[in-house]
Design a protein around this motif. Structure first.
Motif, PDB file in Angstrom:
ATOM      1  N   SER A 182     -12.997  12.564   6.708  1.00 12.21           N
ATOM      2  CA  SER A 182     -14.241  12.709   7.459  1.00 12.21           C
ATOM      3  C   SER A 182     -14.480  11.535   8.404  1.00 12.21           C
ATOM      4  N   ILE A 183     -13.663  10.478   8.284  1.00 20.13           N
ATOM      5  CA  ILE A 183     -13.774   9.321   9.167  1.00 20.13           C
ATOM      6  C   ILE A 183     -13.061   9.633  10.479  1.00 20.13           C
ATOM      7  N   ARG A 184     -13.715   9.428  11.566  1.00 19.84           N
ATOM      8  CA  ARG A 184     -13.131   9.716  12.868  1.00 19.84           C
ATOM      9  C   ARG A 184     -11.908   8.824  13.092  1.00 19.84           C
ATOM     10  N   GLY A 185     -10.773   9.456  13.346  1.00 17.47           N
ATOM     11  CA  GLY A 185      -9.533   8.719  13.567  1.00 17.47           C
ATOM     12  C   GLY A 185      -8.567   8.788  12.404  1.00 17.47           C
ATOM     13  N   ILE A 186      -9.053   9.222  11.234  1.00 14.92           N
ATOM     14  CA  ILE A 186      -8.210   9.319  10.039  1.00 14.92           C
ATOM     15  C   ILE A 186      -7.721  10.753   9.888  1.00 14.92           C
ATOM     16  N   THR A 187      -6.413  10.929   9.997  1.00 15.40           N
ATOM     17  CA  THR A 187      -5.826  12.248   9.802  1.00 15.40           C
ATOM     18  C   THR A 187      -5.522  12.476   8.335  1.00 15.40           C
ATOM     19  N   GLU A 188      -5.091  13.674   8.029  1.00 18.22           N
ATOM     20  CA  GLU A 188      -4.762  13.996   6.643  1.00 18.22           C
ATOM     21  C   GLU A 188      -3.615  13.132   6.128  1.00 18.22           C
ATOM     22  N   THR A 189      -2.605  12.906   6.972  1.00 12.66           N
ATOM     23  CA  THR A 189      -1.463  12.077   6.570  1.00 12.66           C
ATOM     24  C   THR A 189      -1.888  10.648   6.296  1.00 12.66           C
ATOM     25  N   ILE A 190      -2.710  10.096   7.174  1.00 11.43           N
ATOM     26  CA  ILE A 190      -3.170   8.717   6.987  1.00 11.43           C
ATOM     27  C   ILE A 190      -4.029   8.601   5.733  1.00 11.43           C
ATOM     28  N   ALA A 191      -4.891   9.582   5.498  1.00 18.05           N
ATOM     29  CA  ALA A 191      -5.739   9.549   4.303  1.00 18.05           C
ATOM     30  C   ALA A 191      -4.890   9.503   3.040  1.00 18.05           C
ATOM     31  N   LYS A 192      -3.831  10.286   2.999  1.00 26.71           N
ATOM     32  CA  LYS A 192      -2.954  10.281   1.828  1.00 26.71           C
ATOM     33  C   LYS A 192      -2.209   8.951   1.718  1.00 26.71           C
ATOM     34  N   ASN A 193      -1.836   8.372   2.851  1.00 21.62           N
ATOM     35  CA  ASN A 193      -1.164   7.073   2.824  1.00 21.62           C
ATOM     36  C   ASN A 193      -2.077   5.988   2.265  1.00 21.62           C
ATOM     37  N   VAL A 194      -3.356   6.047   2.622  1.00 22.97           N
ATOM     38  CA  VAL A 194      -4.318   5.066   2.114  1.00 22.97           C
ATOM     39  C   VAL A 194      -4.434   5.158   0.591  1.00 22.97           C
ATOM     40  N   VAL A 195      -4.576   6.377   0.094  1.00 24.25           N
ATOM     41  CA  VAL A 195      -4.705   6.565  -1.355  1.00 24.25           C
ATOM     42  C   VAL A 195      -3.420   6.160  -2.071  1.00 24.25           C
ATOM     43  N   SER A 196      -2.268   6.482  -1.493  1.00 27.25           N
ATOM     44  CA  SER A 196      -0.982   6.115  -2.107  1.00 27.25           C
ATOM     45  C   SER A 196      -0.810   4.600  -2.151  1.00 27.25           C
ATOM     46  N   TYR A 197      -1.160   3.930  -1.062  1.00 32.01           N
ATOM     47  CA  TYR A 197      -1.071   2.465  -1.032  1.00 32.01           C
ATOM     48  C   TYR A 197      -2.001   1.839  -2.067  1.00 32.01           C
ATOM     49  N   ARG A 198      -3.202   2.396  -2.172  1.00 35.39           N
ATOM     50  CA  ARG A 198      -4.176   1.867  -3.136  1.00 35.39           C
ATOM     51  C   ARG A 198      -3.691   2.043  -4.567  1.00 35.39           C
ATOM     52  N   ALA A 199      -3.059   3.199  -4.835  1.00 37.21           N
ATOM     53  CA  ALA A 199      -2.550   3.446  -6.190  1.00 37.21           C
ATOM     54  C   ALA A 199      -1.393   2.522  -6.539  1.00 37.21           C
ATOM     55  N   GLU A 200      -0.592   2.148  -5.529  1.00 37.37           N
ATOM     56  CA  GLU A 200       0.583   1.315  -5.779  1.00 37.37           C
ATOM     57  C   GLU A 200       0.256  -0.169  -5.821  1.00 37.37           C
ATOM     58  N   HIS A 201      -0.652  -0.613  -4.942  1.00 38.26           N
ATOM     59  CA  HIS A 201      -0.924  -2.050  -4.815  1.00 38.26           C
ATOM     60  C   HIS A 201      -2.279  -2.475  -5.358  1.00 38.26           C
ATOM     61  N   GLY A 202      -3.063  -1.534  -5.818  1.00 31.89           N
ATOM     62  CA  GLY A 202      -4.385  -1.875  -6.321  1.00 31.89           C
ATOM     63  C   GLY A 202      -5.439  -1.818  -5.234  1.00 31.89           C
ATOM     64  N   PRO A 203      -6.701  -2.117  -5.570  1.00 29.44           N
ATOM     65  CA  PRO A 203      -7.793  -2.013  -4.595  1.00 29.44           C
ATOM     66  C   PRO A 203      -7.587  -2.940  -3.396  1.00 29.44           C
ATOM     67  N   PHE A 204      -8.070  -2.494  -2.258  1.00 25.76           N
ATOM     68  CA  PHE A 204      -8.035  -3.322  -1.062  1.00 25.76           C
ATOM     69  C   PHE A 204      -8.985  -4.508  -1.241  1.00 25.76           C
ATOM     70  N   LYS A 205      -8.546  -5.678  -0.796  1.00 25.60           N
ATOM     71  CA  LYS A 205      -9.380  -6.864  -0.900  1.00 25.60           C
ATOM     72  C   LYS A 205     -10.229  -7.076   0.345  1.00 25.60           C
ATOM     73  N   SER A 206      -9.766  -6.553   1.466  1.00 29.21           N
ATOM     74  CA  SER A 206     -10.524  -6.659   2.709  1.00 29.21           C
ATOM     75  C   SER A 206     -10.166  -5.486   3.604  1.00 29.21           C
ATOM     76  N   ILE A 207     -10.973  -5.260   4.616  1.00 30.01           N
ATOM     77  CA  ILE A 207     -10.717  -4.167   5.551  1.00 30.01           C
ATOM     78  C   ILE A 207      -9.404  -4.392   6.291  1.00 30.01           C
ATOM     79  N   GLU A 208      -9.081  -5.669   6.547  1.00 31.09           N
ATOM     80  CA  GLU A 208      -7.861  -5.983   7.290  1.00 31.09           C
ATOM     81  C   GLU A 208      -6.603  -5.530   6.550  1.00 31.09           C
ATOM     82  N   ASP A 209      -6.698  -5.347   5.224  1.00 30.38           N
ATOM     83  CA  ASP A 209      -5.538  -4.895   4.463  1.00 30.38           C
ATOM     84  C   ASP A 209      -5.100  -3.489   4.857  1.00 30.38           C
ATOM     85  N   LEU A 210      -5.948  -2.759   5.559  1.00 26.57           N
ATOM     86  CA  LEU A 210      -5.600  -1.396   5.960  1.00 26.57           C
ATOM     87  C   LEU A 210      -4.402  -1.353   6.904  1.00 26.57           C
ATOM     88  N   VAL A 211      -4.160  -2.449   7.628  1.00 30.41           N
ATOM     89  CA  VAL A 211      -3.017  -2.448   8.549  1.00 30.41           C
ATOM     90  C   VAL A 211      -1.696  -2.418   7.795  1.00 30.41           C
TER      91      VAL A 211
END
Length: 590
Positions: free
Chosen positions: A173-202
């Protein structure tokens, strides 16, 4: 020292107000107001417009805080704490907690009226408190109270969505986030743990600094919190049996909404057996029509709407759906992606194959709604042996004085279903205005003509063999406006006595406007099974006026079943991987 004493008095006052309000009593606030006045910390409430003549001011509670002085004297509900919200009339601890949880879920209120959708508020209570509240950005105020300063320092950018708890559906629902990117975010979070800052999204695949700058103010980072233990005698994200689809309406006092958003509530779906696609041992295919009532991308992004549409198709084994009243071309893509990827809990729990869905939308408008022009489209399961040959908009040559077409265009598609070719005419005719809507005036001739099938359909009816004419006809099958179909020996499968509309107030409907008309050749392979679907059309997260539990559309889906020589189905797991739709669809498909 005085600030510390004042804050403690505020906390005690809020607790007493919570207890006394539950007992129907009122707490006298004069002593605290006096102290608040001496400290310069109390909030004066804006004048009620009805009190200008007597020059009196109304006060809602004991004490309030300087950091919420937005629009001079009103309480900013986007940054107020539970204690501060409890200074409003009729807001106890439970309601205040519901407001905060709902606010966190949606990323902040956009207008004061949104508060009525919170459990425990409603339209009546909003009328009482709306003169004392306002809405602005969470970070717009430069003043802070001791009670909220520490929280604001820890979370300066707590606007938008928490990327440490958001699901793929919420991230999309965030403008600019596609379905593929959304899944990548969740996969990264599951593998590396919670994001510590917004900059970690890169660090997430497909997110670069440019995209991060675009979404920065739509997201924030916060560690997961324990769920609320307050049940409010309601449904804290649990299942419950309900006698009918429209009975699951979440009133303002019925539910303590759980943290985590809409996808955390498990809705009640009808129980169905495994769809076999067989009738009397023969392969069958179900073709349906559904007017989605002004379906925009925002509406299709609602998890409740997506669940109702997608699960209705799966539960009723519908393989080809004609859709009307799409406000945007991309709206139908939301349902197609959900069927293929299965991000919602109900689709993930579906025990059987979901198929491989494709869609196509008319390039030109095919109808009008209260929100502007609308389009028609088709959604089909290609894994069931259904393929699209072509689709085109059939326009009427007749125009009115303004240069506009007198008749609504038709959307015609040719499908290959097994060994035979099926022509489907998708109709969207606007229902005649009621006397109330038309102001008691007679419709002019152009408006009357818009309710009839265009003359160009006669060539299609005579030139095609296996033909279905389906959609929203805006009138009963007995209407003289449909005489053209009767003259060509078409048969309406839904009688005028069977209603096709639905509301939570009238779950059995009041009109028959949606139908499927079958040509003589198709009547030979019609299995005799036709149905107006009424079960499972509501969802807890679809608004219903000032409440929840509304219907996805005020039209019911209607399907008919036909024998077809289909190839054996290729069974696969429910979580099957699918091909990216952009790589498999020809230009005329979306």
């Amino acid at each position: 020292m005085s600030n510390i004493i004042f804050n403690e008095c505020c906390r005690v006052t809020a607790v007493f107000q919570d207890v006394l309000s539950g007992a129907g009593l009122c707490l006298s606030t004069a002593p605290i107001l006096a102290m608040g006045g001496s400290l310069g910390c109390h909030r004066s409430i804006p004048k009620d417009p009805t009190d200008f003549s007597c020059d009196k001011r109304k006060f809602s509670a004991a004490c309030n805080f300087s950091h919420i002085l937005v629009n001079q004297e009103r309480l900013n509900i986007n940054i107020a704490t539970e204690e501060e919200l409890m200074t409003l009339p009729g807001v106890n601890r439970t309601v205040a907690r519901n407001i905060v949880q709902y606010r966190d879920c949606i990323g902040g209120f956009k207008k004061v009226e949104d508060l009525a959708l919170v459990s425990g508020v409603g339209a009546t209570k909003l009328e009482v408190i709306k003169l004392e509240i306002c809405v602005s950005s969470r970070t717009s105020s430069s003043q802070h109270s001791p009670s909220s300063l520490r929280k604001d320092l820890d979370s300066q950018f707590y606007t938008g969505m928490n990327i440490n708890t958001a699901t793929p559906a919420q991230l999309m629902s965030i403008r600019g986030i596609t379905e593929t990117i959304a899944k990548n975010v969740v996969s990264y979070r599951a593998e590396h743990g919670p994001f510590k800052s917004i900059e970690d999204l890169v660090k997430v695949k497909h997110i670069n600094s440019s995209l991060l700058d675009k979404i920065r103010f739509q997201v924030f980072v916060e560690r997961s919190r324990a769920p609320s233990t307050n049940t409010n005698a309601g449904l804290p994200g649990t299942t419950k049996c309900h006698p009918s689809p429209s009975s699951f309406s979440l009133g303002s006092d019925d539910l303590d909404l759980p943290p985590g958003g809409p996808t955390q509530i498990v809705s009640v779906r009808p129980k169905v057996d495994r769809p076999l696609g067989l009738r009397d041992g023969k392969s069958v295919v179900r073709v349906a029509t559904w007017s989605l009532q002004g379906c925009s991308c925002d509406k299709a992004n609602n998890p409740g709407v997506r669940e109702v549409v997608c699960m209705t198709l799966l539960e009723n084994d519908i393989k080809l759906l004609a859709v009307q009243d799409l406000l945007e071309h991309e709206a139908i893509d939301k349902f197609c992606a959900e069927l293929n990827q299965g991000t919602l809990a109900s689709l993930q729990k579906w025990k059987w194959p979901r198929g491989l869905w494709k869609s196509v939308v008319s390039e030109k408008p095919t109808g009008h709604s209260s929100k502007g022009v609308s389009y028609s489209g088709f959604l089909w399961d290609s894994s069931s042996g259904i393929d699209l040959k072509d689709a085109l908009v059939l326009e009427s040559p007749a125009v009115n004085g303004n240069g506009s077409h007198v008749h609504h265009p038709l959307y015609v598609a040719h499908f290959l279903i097994g060994s035979f070719e099926l022509t489907v005419v998708n109709v969207h005719m606007q229902a005649p205005a009621s006397p109330e809507q038309s102001g008691g005036k007679n419709q002019n001739s152009d408006e009357a003509k818009c309710q009839r099938l265009p003359p160009s359909i006669q060539g299609t009816l005579k030139g095609e063999k296996d033909l279905l004419v389906l959609g929203n006809f805006g009138c009963s099958p007995q209407s003289s406006e449909l005489d053209t179909l009767r003259k060509e020996k078409f048969c309406a499968l839904i009688p005028s006595t069977q209603f096709t509309n639905i509301t939570t107030c009238s779950p059995q409907g009041t009109r028959c406007v949606d139908n499927i008309w079958v040509s003589r050749s198709l009547q030979k392979i019609y299995s005799g099974h036709c149905m107006v679907v009424r079960e499972g059309l509501t969802n807890p997260w679809i608004p219903d006026n000032w409440s929840w539990g509304g219907v996805a559309s005020d039209h019911c889906p209607v399907f008919a079943e036909f024998y077809a020589d289909l190839p054996p189905k290729e069974l696969s797991r429910p979580g099957m991987a699918v091909v990216d739709r952009g790589d498999i669809l020809p230009k005329h498909e979306r």
